[in-house]
Design a protein around this motif. Sequence first.
Motif, PDB file in Angstrom:
ATOM      1  N   LEU A 134       0.826  -1.206   0.000  1.00 23.81           N
ATOM      2  CA  LEU A 134       0.000   0.000   0.000  1.00 23.81           C
ATOM      3  C   LEU A 134       0.862   1.259   0.000  1.00 23.81           C
ATOM      4  O   LEU A 134       1.794   1.391   0.795  1.00 23.81           O
ATOM      5  N   SER A 135       0.502   2.182  -0.855  1.00 20.10           N
ATOM      6  CA  SER A 135       1.180   3.478  -0.911  1.00 20.10           C
ATOM      7  C   SER A 135       0.438   4.454   0.004  1.00 20.10           C
ATOM      8  O   SER A 135      -0.703   4.194   0.410  1.00 20.10           O
ATOM      9  N   PRO A 136       1.045   5.589   0.310  1.00 18.84           N
ATOM     10  CA  PRO A 136       0.374   6.584   1.160  1.00 18.84           C
ATOM     11  C   PRO A 136      -0.949   7.109   0.577  1.00 18.84           C
ATOM     12  O   PRO A 136      -1.734   7.696   1.297  1.00 18.84           O
ATOM     13  N   GLN A 137      -1.224   6.864  -0.695  1.00 20.63           N
ATOM     14  CA  GLN A 137      -2.473   7.319  -1.295  1.00 20.63           C
ATOM     15  C   GLN A 137      -3.642   6.369  -1.045  1.00 20.63           C
ATOM     16  O   GLN A 137      -4.794   6.750  -1.212  1.00 20.63           O
ATOM     17  N   HIS A 138      -3.371   5.140  -0.658  1.00 19.51           N
ATOM     18  CA  HIS A 138      -4.435   4.157  -0.448  1.00 19.51           C
ATOM     19  C   HIS A 138      -5.254   4.536   0.790  1.00 19.51           C
ATOM     20  O   HIS A 138      -4.702   4.957   1.805  1.00 19.51           O
ATOM     21  N   PHE A 139      -6.573   4.361   0.710  1.00 19.22           N
ATOM     22  CA  PHE A 139      -7.447   4.774   1.819  1.00 19.22           C
ATOM     23  C   PHE A 139      -7.121   4.050   3.116  1.00 19.22           C
ATOM     24  O   PHE A 139      -7.222   4.639   4.197  1.00 19.22           O
ATOM     25  N   LEU A 140      -6.694   2.800   3.081  1.00 20.05           N
ATOM     26  CA  LEU A 140      -6.349   2.093   4.314  1.00 20.05           C
ATOM     27  C   LEU A 140      -5.036   2.600   4.909  1.00 20.05           C
ATOM     28  O   LEU A 140      -4.885   2.679   6.120  1.00 20.05           O
ATOM     29  N   TYR A 141      -4.102   2.948   4.062  1.00 20.25           N
ATOM     30  CA  TYR A 141      -2.857   3.546   4.533  1.00 20.25           C
ATOM     31  C   TYR A 141      -3.167   4.845   5.266  1.00 20.25           C
ATOM     32  O   TYR A 141      -2.638   5.117   6.348  1.00 20.25           O
ATOM     33  N   ARG A 142      -4.046   5.653   4.689  1.00 18.07           N
ATOM     34  CA  ARG A 142      -4.406   6.937   5.322  1.00 18.07           C
ATOM     35  C   ARG A 142      -5.098   6.714   6.663  1.00 18.07           C
ATOM     36  O   ARG A 142      -4.894   7.469   7.605  1.00 18.07           O
ATOM     37  N   ARG A 143      -5.921   5.661   6.765  1.00 16.53           N
ATOM     38  CA  ARG A 143      -6.569   5.345   8.048  1.00 16.53           C
ATOM     39  C   ARG A 143      -5.524   4.997   9.099  1.00 16.53           C
ATOM     40  O   ARG A 143      -5.603   5.434  10.242  1.00 16.53           O
ATOM     41  N   ALA A 144      -4.541   4.197   8.710  1.00 14.37           N
ATOM     42  CA  ALA A 144      -3.473   3.813   9.646  1.00 14.37           C
ATOM     43  C   ALA A 144      -2.637   5.036  10.019  1.00 14.37           C
ATOM     44  O   ALA A 144      -2.306   5.237  11.193  1.00 14.37           O
ATOM     45  N   ALA A 145      -2.302   5.862   9.033  1.00 11.74           N
ATOM     46  CA  ALA A 145      -1.455   7.034   9.277  1.00 11.74           C
ATOM     47  C   ALA A 145      -2.142   8.049  10.188  1.00 11.74           C
ATOM     48  O   ALA A 145      -1.470   8.773  10.926  1.00 11.74           O
ATOM     49  N   PHE A 146      -3.463   8.086  10.175  1.00  8.90           N
ATOM     50  CA  PHE A 146      -4.194   8.987  11.066  1.00  8.90           C
ATOM     51  C   PHE A 146      -3.880   8.662  12.526  1.00  8.90           C
ATOM     52  O   PHE A 146      -3.773   9.541  13.369  1.00  8.90           O
ATOM     53  N   HIS A 147      -3.707   7.384  12.817  1.00  7.91           N
ATOM     54  CA  HIS A 147      -3.416   6.937  14.184  1.00  7.91           C
ATOM     55  C   HIS A 147      -1.923   6.792  14.454  1.00  7.91           C
ATOM     56  O   HIS A 147      -1.519   6.649  15.600  1.00  7.91           O
ATOM     57  N   MET A 148      -1.120   6.807  13.404  1.00  7.41           N
ATOM     58  CA  MET A 148       0.333   6.695  13.516  1.00  7.41           C
ATOM     59  C   MET A 148       0.978   7.738  12.606  1.00  7.41           C
ATOM     60  O   MET A 148       1.466   7.406  11.528  1.00  7.41           O
ATOM     61  N   PRO A 149       0.973   8.994  13.014  1.00  8.86           N
ATOM     62  CA  PRO A 149       1.485  10.052  12.134  1.00  8.86           C
ATOM     63  C   PRO A 149       2.922   9.847  11.670  1.00  8.86           C
ATOM     64  O   PRO A 149       3.314  10.355  10.629  1.00  8.86           O
ATOM     65  N   GLY A 150       3.732   9.092  12.380  1.00  9.69           N
ATOM     66  CA  GLY A 150       5.130   8.895  12.012  1.00  9.69           C
ATOM     67  C   GLY A 150       5.356   7.864  10.912  1.00  9.69           C
ATOM     68  O   GLY A 150       6.474   7.691  10.446  1.00  9.69           O
ATOM     69  N   ILE A 151       4.309   7.188  10.465  1.00 10.40           N
ATOM     70  CA  ILE A 151       4.467   6.163   9.442  1.00 10.40           C
ATOM     71  C   ILE A 151       4.894   6.814   8.123  1.00 10.40           C
ATOM     72  O   ILE A 151       4.418   7.888   7.771  1.00 10.40           O
ATOM     73  N   SER A 152       5.819   6.162   7.422  1.00 13.70           N
ATOM     74  CA  SER A 152       6.255   6.698   6.130  1.00 13.70           C
ATOM     75  C   SER A 152       6.607   5.556   5.198  1.00 13.70           C
ATOM     76  O   SER A 152       6.945   4.465   5.648  1.00 13.70           O
ATOM     77  N   GLY A 153       6.509   5.813   3.929  1.00 12.66           N
ATOM     78  CA  GLY A 153       6.814   4.791   2.934  1.00 12.66           C
ATOM     79  C   GLY A 153       5.707   3.772   2.829  1.00 12.66           C
ATOM     80  O   GLY A 153       4.792   3.727   3.652  1.00 12.66           O
ATOM     81  N   PRO A 154       5.767   2.922   1.806  1.00 16.60           N
ATOM     82  CA  PRO A 154       4.722   1.908   1.614  1.00 16.60           C
ATOM     83  C   PRO A 154       4.741   0.854   2.712  1.00 16.60           C
ATOM     84  O   PRO A 154       5.765   0.660   3.367  1.00 16.60           O
TER      85      PRO A 154
END
Length: 188
Positions: A134-154
């Motif tokens: 999953l890339s940062p554009q995928h809706f599930l990636y964005r859901r995870a990143a909302f709770h983990m702002p430090g996540i980066s890369g696929p």
Amino acid sequence: MKVFAHFPQMRDRWLRQPVGSLRYRPWLIERGSLTRRLQQHSAVFAVQPLSVASRKPPFPETRLLQSLSRQHTLLRDVMLRCDGSAVVFAHSVLPGRAMRGAWRSLGRLGNHSLGSALFADPRMCRSVLQYKKLSPQHFLYRRAAFHMPGISGPVWARRSVFRLGQSAVLVTELFLPAVLNLNPQSSK
């Protein structure tokens, strides 16, 4: 546990094999309970509820479950933690009809594992696993990143549908980099 292979064709392409997943591969291809495996690799395993909401799921998820898009659906996001570290972001889609009968308690799991509840029933069937980086554009990636702002890369993810009679639940798991600090080849 029985295995079935039906997935409708969709534009959101997922793979049948986790090609190029390298160190994530042992975690991705595990067919048994991911909860049980994570518990074996940590002194303290925890399920951290992040979001439980009744909403309309994204269209690709509705298609996988072969359900009506207007049907009552519970979306559940949790973080699976091993010894305090977030190792997996799990997203589940539970249609209203899936939370009746034998699975009626699925909507009230709180900080308990959905996987433990699903794998507890020997009548449960699981679809083949599908994989995607999953890339940062995928809706599930964005859901995870909302709770983990430090996540980066696929990040690597897998998904499957669990069925019991007419009930179906979609589970998608995103494997966070911290999971690589656990050794999937041995247990504690």
